[in-house]
Design an enzyme around this catalytic site. Structure first.
Site, mmCIF file in Angstrom:
data_model
loop_
_atom_site.group_PDB
_atom_site.id
_atom_site.type_symbol
_atom_site.label_atom_id
_atom_site.label_comp_id
_atom_site.label_asym_id
_atom_site.label_seq_id
_atom_site.Cartn_x
_atom_site.Cartn_y
_atom_site.Cartn_z
ATOM 1 N N THR A 32 0.834 -1.204 0.000
ATOM 2 C CA THR A 32 0.000 0.000 0.000
ATOM 3 C C THR A 32 0.867 1.252 0.000
ATOM 4 O OG1 THR A 32 -0.268 0.500 2.372
ATOM 5 C CG2 THR A 32 -1.580 -1.322 1.464
ATOM 6 N N ASP A 56 -4.517 5.705 2.246
ATOM 7 C CA ASP A 56 -4.156 6.679 3.266
ATOM 8 C C ASP A 56 -4.568 6.059 4.594
ATOM 9 O OD1 ASP A 56 -3.887 8.736 5.062
ATOM 10 O OD2 ASP A 56 -5.120 10.171 3.956
ATOM 11 N N ASN A 83 3.869 -0.525 8.718
ATOM 12 C CA ASN A 83 5.093 0.257 8.520
ATOM 13 C C ASN A 83 4.843 1.744 8.313
ATOM 14 O OD1 ASN A 83 8.010 0.691 7.529
ATOM 15 N ND2 ASN A 83 6.819 1.236 5.716
ATOM 16 N N SER A 134 7.566 -0.117 15.482
ATOM 17 C CA SER A 134 7.741 0.831 16.569
ATOM 18 C C SER A 134 9.080 1.532 16.340
ATOM 19 C CB SER A 134 7.688 0.104 17.923
ATOM 20 O OG SER A 134 7.849 1.018 18.982
ATOM 21 N N TYR A 148 6.733 12.392 18.506
ATOM 22 C CA TYR A 148 7.063 11.116 17.848
ATOM 23 C C TYR A 148 7.292 10.033 18.890
ATOM 24 C CZ TYR A 148 9.498 7.597 15.110
ATOM 25 O OH TYR A 148 9.862 6.408 14.518
ATOM 26 N N LYS A 152 5.075 6.430 19.447
ATOM 27 C CA LYS A 152 5.648 5.087 19.467
ATOM 28 C C LYS A 152 5.483 4.421 20.833
ATOM 29 C CE LYS A 152 6.933 4.942 15.174
ATOM 30 N NZ LYS A 152 6.245 4.036 14.232
ATOM 31 N N THR A 183 17.206 6.201 6.032
ATOM 32 C CA THR A 183 16.014 6.217 5.190
ATOM 33 C C THR A 183 15.584 7.672 5.020
ATOM 34 O OG1 THR A 183 14.483 6.075 7.054
ATOM 35 C CG2 THR A 183 15.305 3.990 6.155
#
Length: 272
Positions: A32, A56, A83, A134, A148, A152, A183
């Site tokens: 997705t 979404d 993810n 996580s 953030y 998590k 990333t």
């Protein structure tokens, strides 16, 4: 035997890398993304083994529809990898209401909707594996990533309860807790608050502490994820990267020392 894996946020980063790792070894992947064009290369290379879906994760109805469409297409879902997510950088005082709510909508509620949608499917199959992305920052914290961190930590609390609820159905649950990797998480995918000069020092100290080997190679994570998915007895938590373990160990040793120092006060507060 090949597996069918649903991965949210498969357009880039870990999601894209792991999707390709599964496809390379012959698994089927429901991938997705908000922009389907980002999945064209996977479709060209792996054909009918990949089922791309526009999604979404902030939209609960869309999430349920996508999960059910993936199941209808391949007949089952063996693994869900939640993810989809992004980083919000900035001091807590700097963060707007919209930024805080948006962070939780994606990192926590999007994950919750996909989890809720897949449980009935896996229960009917009498098995499956839900994997939540996580972070080491769901176990310990950095300054200027407070919202953030909170999102998590919420994933961690949700998942610890979840594993106790759905284990009787034969559904396994794991959390992947990466340290920092190279990333796009801190790049174009990230959101930054409007800076307040009062927090320049703490931000500068944080970024100055990042050594050249602080950021892991995201491509090196694939084997660990494949081993996790293939494990007959997967762990609830899996660190990715060599920074997480010593960082968490030091932090928890400090916590235990503080709890021990205040244990008498804690006991007295029980009242019995």
């Amino acid at each position: 035997m090949s597996k069918t894996i649903l991965i949210t946020g498969a357009s880039k980063g870990f999601g894209k890398i792991w999707a390709e790792a599964f496809l390379k070894r012959g698994d089927k992947v429901i991938a997705t993304a908000r922009n389907l064009d980002t999945l064209d290369d996977l479709v060209r290379q792996y054909g009918e083994s990949v089922f791309p879906l526009k999604l979404d994760v902030n939209n609960r109805e869309e999430v349920f529809a996508a999960v059910n469409a993936g199941k209808d297409h391949f007949g089952r879902i063996d693994v869900l990898i939640n993810n989809a997510g992004y980083g919000l950088f900035g001091a807590i005082e700097e963060t707007t209401e919209q930024q805080a709510r948006a962070q939780f909508e994606t990192n926590f509620f999007g994950l919750l909707w996909a989890t809720q949608a897949v449980i009935p499917i896996m229960r009917e199959q009498k098995g499956g594996h839900i994997i939540q992305l996580s972070s080491v920052l769901g176990v310990v914290t950095f300054p200027t990533l407070g919202i953030y961190n909170a999102s998590k930590f919420a994933v961690e609390g949700l998942t610890e309860s979840l594993v106790q609820e759905i284990a009787p159905f034969g559904i396994k649950v794991s959390m992947i807790e990466p340290n920092a990797f190279s990333t796009d998480w801190g790049g174009t995918s990230a959101v930054h608050t409007d800076p307040n000069p009062l927090y320049e020092k703490v931000k500068g100290e944080l970024f100055a502490s990042f050594t050249p080997d602080f950021f892991g190679d995201p491509k090196a994570t694939s084997n660990a994820v494949l081993k996790l998915v293939d494990s007959a007895n997967p762990p609830l938590r899996l660190f990715l990267g060599k920074i997480s373990y010593p960082f968490v160990k030091q932090n928890y040793e400090s916590r235990w020392a503080e709890w021990d120092a205040w244990k008498q006060v804690s006991d007295e507060a029980h009242g019995l």
